[in-house]
Design a protein around this motif. Structure first.
Motif, PDB file in Angstrom:
ATOM      1  N   VAL B 120       0.818  -1.216   0.000  1.00 42.19           N
ATOM      2  CA  VAL B 120       0.000   0.000   0.000  1.00 42.19           C
ATOM      3  C   VAL B 120       0.852   1.267   0.000  1.00 42.19           C
ATOM      4  O   VAL B 120       0.312   2.379  -0.023  1.00 42.19           O
ATOM      5  CB  VAL B 120      -1.004   0.049   1.182  1.00 42.19           C
ATOM      6  CG1 VAL B 120      -1.999  -1.086   1.072  1.00 42.19           C
ATOM      7  CG2 VAL B 120      -0.306   0.052   2.529  1.00 42.19           C
ATOM      8  N   LEU B 121       2.168   1.106   0.040  1.00 43.07           N
ATOM      9  CA  LEU B 121       3.041   2.275   0.007  1.00 43.07           C
ATOM     10  C   LEU B 121       3.549   2.514  -1.407  1.00 43.07           C
ATOM     11  O   LEU B 121       3.619   1.585  -2.223  1.00 43.07           O
ATOM     12  CB  LEU B 121       4.216   2.078   0.977  1.00 43.07           C
ATOM     13  CG  LEU B 121       3.800   1.929   2.452  1.00 43.07           C
ATOM     14  CD1 LEU B 121       5.022   1.690   3.332  1.00 43.07           C
ATOM     15  CD2 LEU B 121       3.030   3.156   2.929  1.00 43.07           C
ATOM     16  N   GLY B 122       3.901   3.746  -1.696  1.00 46.19           N
ATOM     17  CA  GLY B 122       4.355   4.111  -3.022  1.00 46.19           C
ATOM     18  C   GLY B 122       5.812   3.761  -3.258  1.00 46.19           C
ATOM     19  O   GLY B 122       6.501   3.244  -2.368  1.00 46.19           O
ATOM     20  N   ARG B 211       5.872  13.928   8.278  1.00 46.26           N
ATOM     21  CA  ARG B 211       4.750  13.112   7.778  1.00 46.26           C
ATOM     22  C   ARG B 211       5.262  11.734   7.310  1.00 46.26           C
ATOM     23  O   ARG B 211       4.870  11.213   6.273  1.00 46.26           O
ATOM     24  CB  ARG B 211       4.002  13.848   6.660  1.00 46.26           C
ATOM     25  CG  ARG B 211       3.239  15.059   7.223  1.00 46.26           C
ATOM     26  CD  ARG B 211       2.212  15.601   6.256  1.00 46.26           C
ATOM     27  NE  ARG B 211       2.834  16.353   5.185  1.00 46.26           N
ATOM     28  CZ  ARG B 211       2.163  16.913   4.176  1.00 46.26           C
ATOM     29  NH1 ARG B 211       0.850  16.801   4.117  1.00 46.26           N
ATOM     30  NH2 ARG B 211       2.787  17.588   3.249  1.00 46.26           N
ATOM     31  N   ALA B 212       6.176  11.208   8.083  1.00 43.24           N
ATOM     32  CA  ALA B 212       6.736   9.876   7.813  1.00 43.24           C
ATOM     33  C   ALA B 212       5.934   8.817   8.569  1.00 43.24           C
ATOM     34  O   ALA B 212       5.093   9.154   9.413  1.00 43.24           O
ATOM     35  CB  ALA B 212       8.191   9.839   8.255  1.00 43.24           C
ATOM     36  N   ILE B 213       6.163   7.567   8.241  1.00 41.44           N
ATOM     37  CA  ILE B 213       5.468   6.465   8.914  1.00 41.44           C
ATOM     38  C   ILE B 213       6.487   5.545   9.583  1.00 41.44           C
ATOM     39  O   ILE B 213       7.487   5.167   8.973  1.00 41.44           O
ATOM     40  CB  ILE B 213       4.601   5.670   7.916  1.00 41.44           C
ATOM     41  CG1 ILE B 213       3.433   6.538   7.446  1.00 41.44           C
ATOM     42  CG2 ILE B 213       4.082   4.375   8.547  1.00 41.44           C
ATOM     43  CD1 ILE B 213       2.596   5.900   6.366  1.00 41.44           C
ATOM     44  N   GLY B 271      -1.447   8.167   4.330  1.00 41.12           N
ATOM     45  CA  GLY B 271      -0.351   8.242   3.381  1.00 41.12           C
ATOM     46  C   GLY B 271      -0.687   9.386   2.444  1.00 41.12           C
ATOM     47  O   GLY B 271      -1.789   9.936   2.478  1.00 41.12           O
ATOM     48  N   TYR B 272       0.252   9.722   1.577  1.00 44.00           N
ATOM     49  CA  TYR B 272       0.065  10.894   0.725  1.00 44.00           C
ATOM     50  C   TYR B 272       0.258  10.548  -0.743  1.00 44.00           C
ATOM     51  O   TYR B 272       1.113   9.745  -1.096  1.00 44.00           O
ATOM     52  CB  TYR B 272       1.025  12.011   1.146  1.00 44.00           C
ATOM     53  CG  TYR B 272       0.686  12.504   2.529  1.00 44.00           C
ATOM     54  CD1 TYR B 272      -0.242  13.524   2.715  1.00 44.00           C
ATOM     55  CD2 TYR B 272       1.228  11.881   3.662  1.00 44.00           C
ATOM     56  CE1 TYR B 272      -0.608  13.937   3.986  1.00 44.00           C
ATOM     57  CE2 TYR B 272       0.870  12.293   4.938  1.00 44.00           C
ATOM     58  CZ  TYR B 272      -0.050  13.326   5.096  1.00 44.00           C
ATOM     59  OH  TYR B 272      -0.419  13.719   6.351  1.00 44.00           O
ATOM     60  N   THR B 273      -0.562  11.169  -1.568  1.00 43.68           N
ATOM     61  CA  THR B 273      -0.333  11.077  -3.005  1.00 43.68           C
ATOM     62  C   THR B 273       0.817  12.018  -3.352  1.00 43.68           C
ATOM     63  O   THR B 273       1.209  12.865  -2.541  1.00 43.68           O
ATOM     64  CB  THR B 273      -1.575  11.501  -3.799  1.00 43.68           C
ATOM     65  OG1 THR B 273      -1.820  12.886  -3.521  1.00 43.68           O
ATOM     66  CG2 THR B 273      -2.797  10.684  -3.398  1.00 43.68           C
ATOM     67  N   GLY B 276       0.208  15.437  -2.759  1.00 41.63           N
ATOM     68  CA  GLY B 276       0.086  15.891  -1.373  1.00 41.63           C
ATOM     69  C   GLY B 276      -1.255  15.623  -0.720  1.00 41.63           C
ATOM     70  O   GLY B 276      -1.488  16.027   0.418  1.00 41.63           O
ATOM     71  N   GLU B 277      -2.138  14.919  -1.417  1.00 40.21           N
ATOM     72  CA  GLU B 277      -3.447  14.608  -0.839  1.00 40.21           C
ATOM     73  C   GLU B 277      -3.315  13.481   0.195  1.00 40.21           C
ATOM     74  O   GLU B 277      -2.663  12.466  -0.056  1.00 40.21           O
ATOM     75  CB  GLU B 277      -4.394  14.170  -1.974  1.00 40.21           C
ATOM     76  CG  GLU B 277      -5.842  13.983  -1.564  1.00 40.21           C
ATOM     77  CD  GLU B 277      -6.592  13.072  -2.564  1.00 40.21           C
ATOM     78  OE1 GLU B 277      -7.704  12.624  -2.216  1.00 40.21           O
ATOM     79  OE2 GLU B 277      -6.059  12.821  -3.666  1.00 40.21           O
ATOM     80  N   VAL B 279      -4.587  10.336   2.289  1.00 43.51           N
ATOM     81  CA  VAL B 279      -5.527   9.227   2.115  1.00 43.51           C
ATOM     82  C   VAL B 279      -5.342   8.259   3.288  1.00 43.51           C
ATOM     83  O   VAL B 279      -4.225   7.969   3.693  1.00 43.51           O
ATOM     84  CB  VAL B 279      -5.281   8.474   0.784  1.00 43.51           C
ATOM     85  CG1 VAL B 279      -6.237   7.294   0.644  1.00 43.51           C
ATOM     86  CG2 VAL B 279      -5.422   9.414  -0.404  1.00 43.51           C
ATOM     87  N   LEU B 284      -6.866   1.687   2.729  1.00 38.31           N
ATOM     88  CA  LEU B 284      -6.074   0.981   1.723  1.00 38.31           C
ATOM     89  C   LEU B 284      -5.678  -0.412   2.201  1.00 38.31           C
ATOM     90  O   LEU B 284      -5.739  -1.383   1.448  1.00 38.31           O
ATOM     91  CB  LEU B 284      -4.814   1.789   1.363  1.00 38.31           C
ATOM     92  CG  LEU B 284      -4.896   2.623   0.088  1.00 38.31           C
ATOM     93  CD1 LEU B 284      -6.107   3.521   0.095  1.00 38.31           C
ATOM     94  CD2 LEU B 284      -3.614   3.403  -0.162  1.00 38.31           C
TER      95      LEU B 284
END
Lengths: 412, 412
Positions: B120-122, B211-213, B271-273, B276-277, B279, B284
């Protein structure tokens, strides 16, 4: 900033079955009385108890786990040899098919395996799916980025949709263009169709010619009744070089809630680097499984093994006969209701044309409201499923008979 | 032509534990007598029987599966509510931690979950791992293409390696650069270190700032003995916005061969697109699990649930006490042998500096040959593990005592 996998945003609202569950819940909440007589023929989930042989084998294995001398920790990621040997001997060697135990990978589900197999495939493949199609094949390709955004009809550019129609008996024509990966599912979910030896031979020849790979989902193979229908893609000469086969204990042994399946990756099967170098996919899949999976629960593997015992085989046959008895009742009921019916002969699914050109979600709602029966709308399996609906034969005999009766009373 | 995922070709020969198994087999085949007295302290696999409560619960559930009235087919992909409720109540609510049952996803293993979460991560995230590191975090990032080819020291460009050393107590410094995903594992495998509340607070602050995970692996949390060590990342203010937590029944309930685990994905986590959106990753991950997974075997989920019963809790405590008793014996034995020892206090792993600057695979071979004990070479956990080896406390008491004795007799 943690980026998400934006391919997920291309997916449509819900996976088919959660969407059905949502509509059914809404209906039941609003119609508590009708909810009492609801019969579910939607999701293809077994209803009969786990075979006695499996229960006994799991009990025995749990007792082993409870004693220090026989306790088992991590098992082999590929599955215990006792199970892989039983599979190879019974499903393949006994039929003269060349599949060895070390080509078998035990897992917790064919859905998982068919989804996970994309892990070892590259991103430049042209992917072909049947239409209608088991939605997992499509959605998992969307998730890994093998497609663009869905178009107006819900199809994803990047996938090649192979039309399966009443005219071709729901077995698609060989495509004119070259594709690299082909998902085939026989006996088919949702149409209940089977492919003949000649049809599968043509697919294998096509795949070898193009060095393509067939992902062959045989989860419903236990339901084949016609003696001349191939039970494995490996009955076809050359398939070891071009096919992966997915099988499951869900639908023969009633393991949908117990969870065990397996995938065959022959050692003759290669994938290719972009520079054209051949690499064993057996090796890659083995690496995938040992890194990302820890094997199936030991007691569950013992349960699966028991299905190959003499008593286990009889109990599986009894289960299959039960569901196929239902299928016959449902086929006859639907025909008596004046519907045009496919499948239900070598598969536990009956595939029915919607009357009067009705949309399949419309039929879903109508059958839910009028007959209090949950079916699966064909459109849930893609554009090629529109104009059809699926009835599952997984039910008690009484329910199958009642559904057949209610079908005849429907007003269209 | 079917393309394969060429990232797999970047992986080194074997995942650590298969490589250890290979060397042990070679040794045993060549030394059948020594093989008789072999003691395995390599892979962190439990040895004591499954708790009685779990055996009983699984037996009961198998009996349910054997009867039509109580049979269960497909379960919820996210796990049964009875288990998610028990987890939330006992592991979180009882400690005043805000985690609700619908934020818990039951699975068949933390290895699987930590690997699958990359789905689910980019692909544009900068990924940080501890060094030494549980190899699965690295290998699964290689597999999805988050790295380049391994360099001469076995490290992969594209990953940020956070040095964990004796000097920093094996808790890495906050990096100067911005990273997007951080794998933290406490109690740590392989070093046995734990992080203090202050250290975790600094990580959570860092993650929120960027904004890290944080992917927080707490598989060994049952072994924490010091009252002031946080048991969950969610004890830290703000962690719900930046952390996923992996937990397992493998090491508390002895479920390594039984298979059950869970992952917490808070609803506050985004998470972010690329644009910058924000979600919801909860959404997910739910989609991922319902599409690619079919839930854990029902009887096994009942077994896991039983670990939260009063008798189950006592039996888990007895297991943990047993292994931690071993850890104490091994720590003392290694110290008496003149070795420099870390871990083994809040974790079932003892992390030992190799004497005389020996390489860790050299020490592996020497201990195997001289003492007929299998340990894990630190280098198997990456460059930062070189110069160390790991002894696992998962064993019988007699074996732990014997290993402690043999360590003292080793000639370096």
């Amino acid at each position: 900033m943690a980026y998400l996998n934006e391919n997920y945003l291309k997916l449509k609202a819900g996976y088919l079955f959660p969407e059905i569950a949502r509509r059914v819940k809404l209906f039941c909440d609003g119609n508590p009385e009708a909810a009492q007589r609801l019969i579910r023929c939607g999701i293809g989930d077994v209803t009969e108890p786990l075979p006695e042989a499996a229960c006994r084998a799991i009990h025995r294995a749990v007792d082993e786990m409870g004693k220090r001398e026989t306790f088992r920790g991590y098992g082999p990621e590929q599955g215990y040899e006792f199970l892989r040997t039983a599979i190879a001997a019974n499903d393949y060697e006994s039929r003269g098919i060349d599949v060895t135990p070390d080509e078998i990978f035990v897992s917790d589900g064919s859905k998982c395996d068919s989804a996970n197999f994309l892990d070892v495939l590259g991103s430049k493949n042209k992917i072909a799916v049947m239409d209608p199609v088991y939605p997992v094949y499509v959605d998992t390709n969307v998730m890994v980025g093998n497609t663009g955004d869905a178009n107006g009809t819900g199809q994803y550019p990047g996938l090649v949709y192979l039309p399966c129609t009443a005219e071709n008996g729901f077995v698609p024509e060989i495509p004119a263009e070259a594709v690299d990966i082909i998902y085939l599912c026989y006996p088919n979910n949702p149409t209940g169709a089977v492919a003949t030896r000649e049809q599968l031979t043509a697919w294998v020849e096509y795949a070898r010619r193009h060095r393509a790979i067939i992902l062959y989902d045989a989860a419903y193979v236990a339901y084949v009744r016609d003696a001349d229908v191939p039970l494995s893609i490996y009955e076809i000469e050359g398939a070891r070089e071009c096919a992966v086969e997915f099988r499951s204990f869900s639908k023969n042994g009633g393991f949908t809630g117990t969870r065990c399946a397996f995938t065959v990756v022959p050692k003759d099967l290669n994938g290719y680097t972009e520079s054209g170098e051949a690499v064993s996919l057996h090796r890659l899949w083995g690496r995938r499984m040992s890194t990302k999976f820890n094997g199936v629960s030991y007691p569950i593997q013992r349960g699966a093994e028991s299905l190959y015992s003499p008593e286990g085989k009889l109990q599986v046959q009894t289960l299959v006969d039960h569901y196929m008895g239902n299928a016959e009742i449902l086929v006859n009921g639907a025909k008596a209701a004046g519907l045009t019916v496919f499948g239900g002969v070598n598969a536990p699914y009956i595939w029915i044309r919607t009357p009067d050109g009705l949309g399949s979600w419309e039929v879903f709602d109508r059958i839910l409201n009028q007959a209090n029966v949950v079916i699966t709308p064909g459109a849930g399996f893609g554009g090629g499923g529109e104009g059809y609906f699926r009835i599952s034969a997984f039910n008690s005999r009484a329910n199958a008979e009642e559904v057949a009766r209610r079908l005849k009373e429907l007003k269209w």
